[in-house]
Design a protein around this motif. Structure first.
Motif, PDB file in Angstrom:
ATOM      1  N   ASP A 207       0.836  -1.216   0.000  1.00  0.00           N
ATOM      2  CA  ASP A 207       0.000   0.000   0.000  1.00  0.00           C
ATOM      3  C   ASP A 207       0.860   1.251   0.000  1.00  0.00           C
ATOM      4  O   ASP A 207       0.566   2.224  -0.705  1.00  0.00           O
ATOM      5  N   ALA A 211       1.028   3.886  -3.080  1.00  0.00           N
ATOM      6  CA  ALA A 211       0.621   5.271  -2.843  1.00  0.00           C
ATOM      7  C   ALA A 211       1.706   6.252  -3.260  1.00  0.00           C
ATOM      8  O   ALA A 211       1.424   7.282  -3.894  1.00  0.00           O
ATOM      9  N   ARG A 214       2.018   6.318  -7.079  1.00  0.00           N
ATOM     10  CA  ARG A 214       0.959   7.101  -7.716  1.00  0.00           C
ATOM     11  C   ARG A 214       1.233   8.597  -7.596  1.00  0.00           C
ATOM     12  O   ARG A 214       1.084   9.352  -8.567  1.00  0.00           O
ATOM     13  N   GLN A 239      -5.728   3.010  -6.566  1.00  0.00           N
ATOM     14  CA  GLN A 239      -4.850   2.526  -5.501  1.00  0.00           C
ATOM     15  C   GLN A 239      -4.864   1.006  -5.399  1.00  0.00           C
ATOM     16  O   GLN A 239      -3.816   0.366  -5.295  1.00  0.00           O
ATOM     17  N   GLN A 243      -1.736  -1.557  -5.908  1.00  0.00           N
ATOM     18  CA  GLN A 243      -1.298  -2.481  -4.865  1.00  0.00           C
ATOM     19  C   GLN A 243      -1.167  -3.896  -5.413  1.00  0.00           C
ATOM     20  O   GLN A 243      -0.221  -4.626  -5.076  1.00  0.00           O
ATOM     21  N   ALA A 457      -2.302   3.972   1.950  1.00  0.00           N
ATOM     22  CA  ALA A 457      -3.380   3.991   0.954  1.00  0.00           C
ATOM     23  C   ALA A 457      -4.331   5.156   1.179  1.00  0.00           C
ATOM     24  O   ALA A 457      -4.938   5.669   0.243  1.00  0.00           O
TER      25      ALA A 457
END
Length: 466
Positions: A207, A211, A214, A239, A243, A457
């Protein structure tokens, strides 16, 4: 036996049990750990003779809250019962020993998360430890996590990518050592009196990886005016999908350290080597994951395409501009991948716009993987120093060394009467400096990269006061 345990866990609803972080005992545990951490020395001990040291009464009271909270939370996690009993015993032994250097070997040996990989399964983990890429001191830490083990990943691990020690995990909550850039939970970071004969698990927080990937990718795409294919744009904005990509990438990467033609200890734990050797090893593992992702995509696994672009973007956009420039081997690997793709006309920087040849990218990326594998295959027939120079030649074929580098001048510039490990001292801290492109990109992305510290996340969580 393990499969039966997993099914029992799922049937018994363990993975869907009450969230540990919602139980009243969790904030008690977390706040008590946060109270203890500033009292600890670098090695984890508490020096009661130091200036500003706490009273023994205050430390004992905080530890009583820690052990009491663990005992209160443990019934929520029956699969960790043996570990929690050993943990409380280790904590009490630490207190009885006057809070000298902590030793959590017994509880470490009782913790076996890889034996019960059920999707969504919770664990409450407390150890004195350092956090890799986070806090270098062996402070007490508490973290609540969940296992990420979807059925499709379990099937791939069982049929293609055997990795019985790997644990994909996500954060539920954590203490300050994880309010950092650390995205791993590794047993070798834990304070113990002696190293176990072997480690039986290793966890990576997909996660956090997703994150920060991204955040940095979205910023880089905007700065570089890169046009993404629709499916990749959708992946970067999702998300959960990211993951899934990272947990697959990590599983294949992790096993690759011990697979292939390896002329040396794959993890290089006990060896002193130039940092480009570590950079090539990490890049080899990532590019192997990329190659497997291409195969998976051809076999109908949508996660395969996502992994390919997670590897490309994380390596090209985040790795080179993250962290200090001192022996930054992950940054070196990212620079090398970008330079290779650029010099093979897959990546173009024209009119202040980055363009990628999406059709040729998979083929040429796998070509770099093959070059590194050729280096490794030949390495078994070379003395160590010759192999290091061969690796240097590969990297410097695509990246310009520092003009002051002795290694760039070749063997005649080094004192070859010294053992190889001593010649590592002649390696510059930043042997392959950033290109002008990356110097400019680093300035543009600096604030975004900094903002990903402690990210999960849900974004950067607010920290409770100790």
């Amino acid at each position: 036996m393990t499969k039966i345990l997993v099914q029992d866990a799922v049937d018994g609803g363990i993975s869907g049990a009450q969230r540990v972080v919602e139980h009243p005992a969790w904030p008690v545990l977390k706040n008590a750990v946060e109270q203890i951490r500033p009292w600890q020395s670098k090695d984890g001990s508490i020096d009661f003779a130091a200036d500003g040291a706490p009273s023994r009464t205050a430390v004992d009271a905080a530890f009583a809250r820690v052990t009491g909270a663990i005992e209160e939370l443990s019934p929520l996690l029956p699969h960790d019962a043996a570990y929690h009993r050993a943990l409380v015993a280790d904590l009490r032994a630490w207190a009885e020993g006057g809070f000298a250097v902590p030793d959590f070997l017994d509880s470490l040996l009782a913790f076996h998360p890889a034996d019960l990989r059920a999707d969504g399964l919770q664990h409450l983990v407390v150890f004195a430890m350092y956090t890799q890429n986070g806090n270098p001191d062996r402070n007490l830490e508490a973290v609540v996590l969940r296992m990420v083990w979807p059925e499709w990943l379990s099937e791939l691990e069982a049929t293609r990518y055997d990795n019985p020690l790997f644990c994909g995990i996500t954060f539920e909550d954590f203490t300050s050592g994880y309010d950092t850039n650390s995205a791993v939970l590794f047993p070798e970071t834990i304070a113990v009196r002696e190293a176990p004969d072997r480690f039986t698990w290793g966890g990576i927080f997909c996660d956090r990886e997703a994150a920060r990937f991204r955040a940095v990718t979205e910023a880089a795409v905007k700065v570089l005016r890169l046009e993404l294919p629709d499916d990749i744009r959708e992946m970067v904005s999702d998300q959960d999908r990211c993951q899934q990509a990272f947990v697959l990438w990590d599983m294949v990467h992790d096993r690759t350290h011990s697979h292939g033609d390896l002329p040396f200890d794959p993890f290089m734990i006990k060896q002193r080597q130039p940092f480009w050797m570590y950079g090539l090893e990490e890049l080899r593992c990532d590019l192997t994951a990329f190659r497997e992702a291409v195969r998976l995509e051809a076999d109908g696994f949508g996660q395969g395409r996502d992994v390919q672009y997670a590897v490309l973007f994380d390596r090209m956009f985040r790795f080179p501009v993250t962290g200090e420039r001192v022996r930054n081997y992950d940054g070196l690997g990212g620079q090398l991948l970008f330079a290779y793709l650029h010099q093979h006309d897959v990546v173009r920087w024209t009119d202040s716009t980055l363009k990628i040849d999406w059709e040729r990218a998979p083929q040429v990326t796998q070509q770099l993987c093959a070059e590194i594998e050729d280096l490794y295959r030949a390495g078994i027939d070379r003395p160590k120093l010759v192999h290091w120079f061969a690796a240097y030649d590969l990297v410097s074929r695509y990246l310009a060394p520092h003009p002051g580098s002795r290694w760039a001048k070749g063997p005649d510039a080094l004192d070859l009467s010294q053992p190889p490990r001593k010649l590592v001292d002649d390696v510059l801290p930043d042997e392959f400096p950033l290109s002008m492109f990356y110097e400019a990109l680093a300035k543009k992305l600096k604030s975004v990269v900094a903002s990903t510290k402690g990210i999960t996340a849900a974004g950067v969580p607010e920290r409770e006061a100790a």
